[in-house]
Motif scaffolding. Structure first.
Motif, PDB file in Angstrom:
ATOM      1  N   ALA A 266       0.835  -1.207   0.000  1.00  0.00           N
ATOM      2  CA  ALA A 266       0.000   0.000   0.000  1.00  0.00           C
ATOM      3  C   ALA A 266       0.869   1.257   0.000  1.00  0.00           C
ATOM      4  O   ALA A 266       0.586   2.213  -0.724  1.00  0.00           O
ATOM      5  CB  ALA A 266      -0.929  -0.010   1.216  1.00  0.00           C
ATOM      6  N   VAL A 267       1.947   1.238   0.801  1.00  0.00           N
ATOM      7  CA  VAL A 267       2.839   2.402   0.836  1.00  0.00           C
ATOM      8  C   VAL A 267       3.482   2.611  -0.532  1.00  0.00           C
ATOM      9  O   VAL A 267       3.567   3.733  -1.042  1.00  0.00           O
ATOM     10  CB  VAL A 267       3.920   2.224   1.931  1.00  0.00           C
ATOM     11  CG1 VAL A 267       4.979   3.313   1.829  1.00  0.00           C
ATOM     12  CG2 VAL A 267       3.274   2.246   3.309  1.00  0.00           C
ATOM     13  N   MET A 268       3.890   1.493  -1.164  1.00  0.00           N
ATOM     14  CA  MET A 268       4.504   1.620  -2.490  1.00  0.00           C
ATOM     15  C   MET A 268       3.497   2.134  -3.523  1.00  0.00           C
ATOM     16  O   MET A 268       3.847   2.890  -4.424  1.00  0.00           O
ATOM     17  CB  MET A 268       5.098   0.281  -2.926  1.00  0.00           C
ATOM     18  CG  MET A 268       6.406  -0.003  -2.202  1.00  0.00           C
ATOM     19  SD  MET A 268       6.991  -1.688  -2.401  1.00  0.00           S
ATOM     20  CE  MET A 268       7.045  -1.868  -4.152  1.00  0.00           C
ATOM     21  N   LEU A 269       2.252   1.701  -3.373  1.00  0.00           N
ATOM     22  CA  LEU A 269       1.212   2.180  -4.304  1.00  0.00           C
ATOM     23  C   LEU A 269       0.991   3.686  -4.118  1.00  0.00           C
ATOM     24  O   LEU A 269       0.907   4.439  -5.095  1.00  0.00           O
ATOM     25  CB  LEU A 269      -0.088   1.406  -4.060  1.00  0.00           C
ATOM     26  CG  LEU A 269      -1.281   1.761  -4.938  1.00  0.00           C
ATOM     27  CD1 LEU A 269      -0.967   1.524  -6.401  1.00  0.00           C
ATOM     28  CD2 LEU A 269      -2.508   0.938  -4.545  1.00  0.00           C
ATOM     29  N   MET A 270       0.949   4.123  -2.843  1.00  0.00           N
ATOM     30  CA  MET A 270       0.790   5.562  -2.580  1.00  0.00           C
ATOM     31  C   MET A 270       1.958   6.335  -3.179  1.00  0.00           C
ATOM     32  O   MET A 270       1.773   7.391  -3.800  1.00  0.00           O
ATOM     33  CB  MET A 270       0.712   5.827  -1.067  1.00  0.00           C
ATOM     34  CG  MET A 270      -0.611   5.441  -0.452  1.00  0.00           C
ATOM     35  SD  MET A 270      -0.749   6.035   1.256  1.00  0.00           S
ATOM     36  CE  MET A 270      -0.044   4.689   2.166  1.00  0.00           C
ATOM     37  N   GLY A 271       3.176   5.775  -2.985  1.00  0.00           N
ATOM     38  CA  GLY A 271       4.361   6.422  -3.530  1.00  0.00           C
ATOM     39  C   GLY A 271       4.276   6.546  -5.043  1.00  0.00           C
ATOM     40  O   GLY A 271       4.599   7.596  -5.613  1.00  0.00           O
ATOM     41  N   SER A 272       3.803   5.482  -5.700  1.00  0.00           N
ATOM     42  CA  SER A 272       3.712   5.504  -7.157  1.00  0.00           C
ATOM     43  C   SER A 272       2.729   6.564  -7.624  1.00  0.00           C
ATOM     44  O   SER A 272       2.977   7.270  -8.608  1.00  0.00           O
ATOM     45  CB  SER A 272       3.258   4.138  -7.686  1.00  0.00           C
ATOM     46  OG  SER A 272       3.963   3.117  -7.051  1.00  0.00           O
ATOM     47  N   ILE A 273       1.602   6.679  -6.911  1.00  0.00           N
ATOM     48  CA  ILE A 273       0.597   7.669  -7.297  1.00  0.00           C
ATOM     49  C   ILE A 273       1.177   9.078  -7.147  1.00  0.00           C
ATOM     50  O   ILE A 273       1.052   9.911  -8.046  1.00  0.00           O
ATOM     51  CB  ILE A 273      -0.674   7.504  -6.440  1.00  0.00           C
ATOM     52  CG1 ILE A 273      -1.365   6.181  -6.794  1.00  0.00           C
ATOM     53  CG2 ILE A 273      -1.640   8.667  -6.664  1.00  0.00           C
ATOM     54  CD1 ILE A 273      -2.513   5.829  -5.881  1.00  0.00           C
ATOM     55  N   LEU A 274       1.871   9.311  -6.018  1.00  0.00           N
ATOM     56  CA  LEU A 274       2.484  10.620  -5.804  1.00  0.00           C
ATOM     57  C   LEU A 274       3.516  10.921  -6.888  1.00  0.00           C
ATOM     58  O   LEU A 274       3.617  12.047  -7.382  1.00  0.00           O
ATOM     59  CB  LEU A 274       3.142  10.676  -4.422  1.00  0.00           C
ATOM     60  CG  LEU A 274       2.175  10.792  -3.252  1.00  0.00           C
ATOM     61  CD1 LEU A 274       2.929  10.753  -1.928  1.00  0.00           C
ATOM     62  CD2 LEU A 274       1.383  12.097  -3.351  1.00  0.00           C
ATOM     63  N   LEU A 275       4.254   9.877  -7.272  1.00  0.00           N
ATOM     64  CA  LEU A 275       5.287  10.050  -8.294  1.00  0.00           C
ATOM     65  C   LEU A 275       4.649  10.491  -9.614  1.00  0.00           C
ATOM     66  O   LEU A 275       5.125  11.429 -10.266  1.00  0.00           O
ATOM     67  CB  LEU A 275       6.038   8.732  -8.470  1.00  0.00           C
ATOM     68  CG  LEU A 275       7.292   8.795  -9.338  1.00  0.00           C
ATOM     69  CD1 LEU A 275       8.374   9.586  -8.615  1.00  0.00           C
ATOM     70  CD2 LEU A 275       7.795   7.394  -9.671  1.00  0.00           C
ATOM     71  N   VAL A 276       3.571   9.808 -10.003  1.00  0.00           N
ATOM     72  CA  VAL A 276       2.898  10.169 -11.261  1.00  0.00           C
ATOM     73  C   VAL A 276       2.405  11.614 -11.194  1.00  0.00           C
ATOM     74  O   VAL A 276       2.590  12.396 -12.135  1.00  0.00           O
ATOM     75  CB  VAL A 276       1.721   9.210 -11.546  1.00  0.00           C
ATOM     76  CG1 VAL A 276       0.899   9.710 -12.730  1.00  0.00           C
ATOM     77  CG2 VAL A 276       2.231   7.816 -11.832  1.00  0.00           C
ATOM     78  N   ILE A 277       1.819  11.982 -10.038  1.00  0.00           N
ATOM     79  CA  ILE A 277       1.310  13.347  -9.902  1.00  0.00           C
ATOM     80  C   ILE A 277       2.460  14.346  -9.996  1.00  0.00           C
ATOM     81  O   ILE A 277       2.355  15.378 -10.669  1.00  0.00           O
ATOM     82  CB  ILE A 277       0.557  13.500  -8.566  1.00  0.00           C
ATOM     83  CG1 ILE A 277      -0.726  12.668  -8.621  1.00  0.00           C
ATOM     84  CG2 ILE A 277       0.222  14.963  -8.287  1.00  0.00           C
ATOM     85  CD1 ILE A 277      -1.445  12.558  -7.300  1.00  0.00           C
ATOM     86  N   ALA A 278       3.593  14.003  -9.361  1.00  0.00           N
ATOM     87  CA  ALA A 278       4.744  14.911  -9.393  1.00  0.00           C
ATOM     88  C   ALA A 278       5.245  15.084 -10.823  1.00  0.00           C
ATOM     89  O   ALA A 278       5.545  16.200 -11.260  1.00  0.00           O
ATOM     90  CB  ALA A 278       5.850  14.362  -8.496  1.00  0.00           C
ATOM     91  N   ILE A 279       5.320  13.961 -11.564  1.00  0.00           N
ATOM     92  CA  ILE A 279       5.802  14.045 -12.950  1.00  0.00           C
ATOM     93  C   ILE A 279       4.880  14.924 -13.779  1.00  0.00           C
ATOM     94  O   ILE A 279       5.325  15.814 -14.516  1.00  0.00           O
ATOM     95  CB  ILE A 279       5.913  12.621 -13.557  1.00  0.00           C
ATOM     96  CG1 ILE A 279       7.052  11.857 -12.879  1.00  0.00           C
ATOM     97  CG2 ILE A 279       6.153  12.701 -15.064  1.00  0.00           C
ATOM     98  CD1 ILE A 279       7.102  10.385 -13.251  1.00  0.00           C
ATOM     99  N   VAL A 280       3.573  14.703 -13.643  1.00  0.00           N
ATOM    100  CA  VAL A 280       2.612  15.505 -14.410  1.00  0.00           C
ATOM    101  C   VAL A 280       2.728  16.979 -14.020  1.00  0.00           C
ATOM    102  O   VAL A 280       2.709  17.865 -14.887  1.00  0.00           O
ATOM    103  CB  VAL A 280       1.175  14.992 -14.181  1.00  0.00           C
ATOM    104  CG1 VAL A 280       0.158  15.928 -14.816  1.00  0.00           C
ATOM    105  CG2 VAL A 280       1.021  13.586 -14.752  1.00  0.00           C
ATOM    106  N   ALA A 281       2.915  17.247 -12.723  1.00  0.00           N
ATOM    107  CA  ALA A 281       3.029  18.633 -12.266  1.00  0.00           C
ATOM    108  C   ALA A 281       4.260  19.296 -12.867  1.00  0.00           C
ATOM    109  O   ALA A 281       4.195  20.428 -13.370  1.00  0.00           O
ATOM    110  CB  ALA A 281       3.099  18.667 -10.741  1.00  0.00           C
TER     111      ALA A 281
END
Lengths: 313, 386
Positions: A266-281
């Motif tokens: 779950a932590v890794m999934l949260m990290g991945s979602i944050l990563l995608v958002i950061a890249i898009v930002a």
């Protein structure tokens, strides 16, 4: 002198924010900290999901970083990014139509039509699609009756069904923030753009769209984040094709009774979602900076404010 | 079209906002009312009534069980039951363990092999068989099982086995063994197969087909099972579905691994929709297959243990047990059950097995391989979705 005691009775300003802080601490911070803490634990072998925390270890992350995680993550991201973009492409015209083209007195009805499906449970709405998409359902029969197909439709239990299901389930979350921003847009700004000689398309691209950016961002986040963690839609409509990361977490909790490994995933999934958002930002900031530079117009006698900012202001 | 329009626009916007707010408030209120009404329903349970045991028993219990497993009409004739559903034993155990005796459930229906773990985790409370006089109605073959000697914690609800059902308009050569089943998955049924959505049953496919005891803890066997399931079988699987019977006859699959009662429901649904039962074939997997028994048990910390005992006694009544059986299509283990059943019970051969068939059935186990089985199951699912 007389006022001093009354002033001291006043609560500090942040007191008004306490309820919402309390809410975030109880329902966001505490669960997330618990999940992170559990991800450093170890399942007691043979127990029904009891976890020990001495010593704290990173082994669960080592267990989780396996090809399976990345395969499933890739499937999840494909579904959720496509789904989010489809929601934007479908949702924007709908919100635009509702906020700008429809007479104000009809807007309540259109909003109502969008809200009414929410009165039905999420799961039931998703299961209802199984009936529509069934190979021997009415849609399949009808398509064959009118001669559009020779055989039963085979959509259920495919990625296409999952994609359809997530767009259906999350579309309103895109439309509402877009509607709110578009609704707040001063019609005078569009009129000014027109008066200054911009075509309709140019007005849309250079005035309406940039002003909606906050709504677009809110919509993208509101759809993308829950969609990435959703596995119900995929499990109901996708069959074997609908495996999403949320299901990996659920199977660790519910099948393996391994709360530590489930938490690590779950932590890794949260990290991945944050990563995608950061890249898009980052990409959109870069895009904005480039646009800013390209559109920059020096007007003699001023400080050289560019046109985009002038219209925004 | 002119700049002087502004006041009018403002007025219009104001009006729209008022309308919208009004509407939102209304829809919110309606939703809240529906929610409250739904909550209220829970409170409207039948009150206390006299029991078979002379005293007064509170007939409100919370039942934690599998989907589609109980005849609601029958349950309501006893008293007020609230039913919650779980999808696997592991899930039920996890939820009961996390609640530490405060789950609020009275009765749970675990599969036999999971009972020792539940007892050692202190999730079940001992039965008082003196409060369940109908226990005597059970066939002794289904009492005093290895996982719960002396029926201290559980009594049989029903038992069944695992086989497969297929559309013989597509699969024209008969499937008899699990090896045939796997060959059909790779052949005519490819991409139209469903398998049961539990780690044990999925891995069981490979073990049963290859003559390996499915309770094996041998890492080499588990690795071989993973290699086959992930690299060969996964790409042919359409769905992981524990209740495929009705979905199969609706044309979604052509071959499904299924429990006997669920496959029977598929046949009944197909016939009900005007289909010909000859379109489908059913077989128990050979040469060996699963034997499972689900059991009534009382949750530790149950709010109403007397009601729970009374309910279990009620369901073990011969007539009630037959009604239960007619609903779910699994053998409820009553002594001399053949004489109790109506003559026209459809597909009775899918409920009752011959001795030779029963001899091929073996119970699974909850052992050190459990975590590995879940890992194989996750990896197979990932490969199937790729």
């Amino acid at each position: 002198m007389h006022r001093a005691p009354r002033r001291s009775l006043r609560l500090p300003k942040f007191a008004l924010a306490l309820p919402s802080w309390g809410y975030y601490v109880a329902f966001f911070l505490v669960p997330v900290v618990l999940i992170i803490f559990y991800s450093f634990g170890t399942k007691i072998p043979g127990s029904a999901g009891r976890t020990e925390f001495s010593p704290l270890t990173l082994d669960r992350y080592r267990d989780a970083i396996k090809p399976t995680f990345f395969v499933v993550l890739q499937q999840t991201m494909r579904i959720s990014i496509t789904g989010t973009l489809l929601c934007l492409i479908i949702g924007f015209p709908v919100a635009y139509f509702m906020a700008i083209r429809i007479p104000a007195r009809w807007r309540g009805i259109f909003l109502g039509v969008l809200i009414i499906p929410f009165w039905t449970n999420f799961l039931i709405r998703t299961i209802a699609w199984r009936i529509v998409l069934s190979p021997v359902g009415f849609l399949s029969n009808w398509l064959q009756d009118i001669g559009m197909r020779d055989s039963n439709i085979q959509v259920l239990n495919t990625k296409a069904a999952v994609q359809l299901g997530v767009v259906y389930n999350y579309l309103p979350l895109m439309i509402f923030p877009l509607f709110v921003t578009l609704d707040r847009l001063e019609p005078a700004l569009r009129e000014a753009s027109k008066d200054l000689g911009a075509s309709r398309l140019k007005t849309f691209l250079q005035v309406t769209l940039p002003l909606c950016a906050p709504g677009v961002i809110a919509g993208l986040l509101l759809v993308f984040i829950p969609l990435s963690g959703d596995y119900i839609t995929a499990a109901v409509l996708g069959g074997a094709d609908g495996n999403m990361s949320g299901a990996l977490v659920a199977s660790q909790f519910l099948q393996a009774q391994n709360q530590a490994l489930g938490s690590a995933i779950a932590v890794m999934l949260m990290g991945s979602i944050l990563l995608v958002i950061a890249i898009v930002a980052i990409i959109s900031f870069a895009f904005k900076a480039v646009l800013h530079r390209m559109r920059k117009v020096d007007i003699p006698g001023t400080r050289g404010d560019d046109l985009a900012v002038a219209t925004n202001g | 079209m002119t700049k002087i329009l502004i006041p009018q626009v403002t007025a219009e916007r104001l009006k729209a906002q008022l309308n919208r707010r009004h509407f939102l408030a209304l829809s919110g209120a309606t939703a809240a009312a529906a929610f409250l009404a739904a909550c209220g329903d829970d409170e409207k349970k039948p009150g206390t009534t006299g029991s078979t045991m002379g005293g007064k028993v509170d007939k409100n219990i919370n039942l934690f069980t599998w989907a589609d497993y109980d005849d609601e009409e029958l349950l309501n004739s006893w008293g007020g039951l609230t039913i919650d559903i779980y999808g696997s034993n592991e899930e039920a155990i996890q939820k009961l363990a996390a609640a530490k005796g405060s789950s609020g459930y009275d009765v749970v229906v675990p599969t036999g092999v999971f009972i020792p773990q539940m007892v050692s985790e202190d999730l079940l409370q001992k039965l008082d068989l003196s409060k369940i006089p109908n226990f005597k109605n059970l066939d002794v073959a289904y009492t005093n099982q290895a996982w719960d000697q002396g029926n201290q914690y559980s009594v049989c609800k029903d038992w069944g086995s695992t086989g497969f059902m297929y559309d013989n308009r597509v699969i024209t050569t008969p499937i008899v063994t699990w090896a045939d089943f796997l060959a059909a998955c790779e052949g005519p049924a490819s991409g139209q197969v469903s398998v049961l959505d539990t780690p044990g049953n999925l891995c069981g496919l490979y073990f049963w087909a290859n003559g390996i005891d499915w309770t094996t803890e041998d890492p080499a066997h588990l690795d071989a099972a993973e290699d086959y399931l992930v690299n060969t079988l996964a790409k042919h699987i359409k769905a992981f579905d524990s209740y495929p019977g009705v979905t199969l006859v609706e044309g979604n699959y052509v071959l499904s691994q299924a429990w006997n009662g669920d496959a029977r429901m598929g046949y009944i649904a197909h016939e009900g929709a005007g289909g010909d039962p000859a379109d489908y074939s059913w077989a128990l997997g050979g040469p060996v297959t699963e034997l499972w028994m689900d059991n009534w048990a009382i949750v530790k910390g149950a709010p109403n243990p007397d009601g729970a005992h009374d309910f279990i006694n009620f369901i073990l009544d011969q007539d009630n047990s037959v009604k239960d059986l007619e609903f779910h299509g699994y053998n409820t283990g009553m002594a001399d059950i053949a004489s109790l059943l109506p003559d026209d019970l459809p597909y009775a051969d899918m409920i009752f097995f011959e001795d030779a068939q029963v001899a091929t059935m073996h119970a699974g186990a909850v052992n050190s391989a459990q975590d590995r089985l879940v890992e194989i199951y996750n990896n197979t699912k990932a490969a199937a979705g790729a």
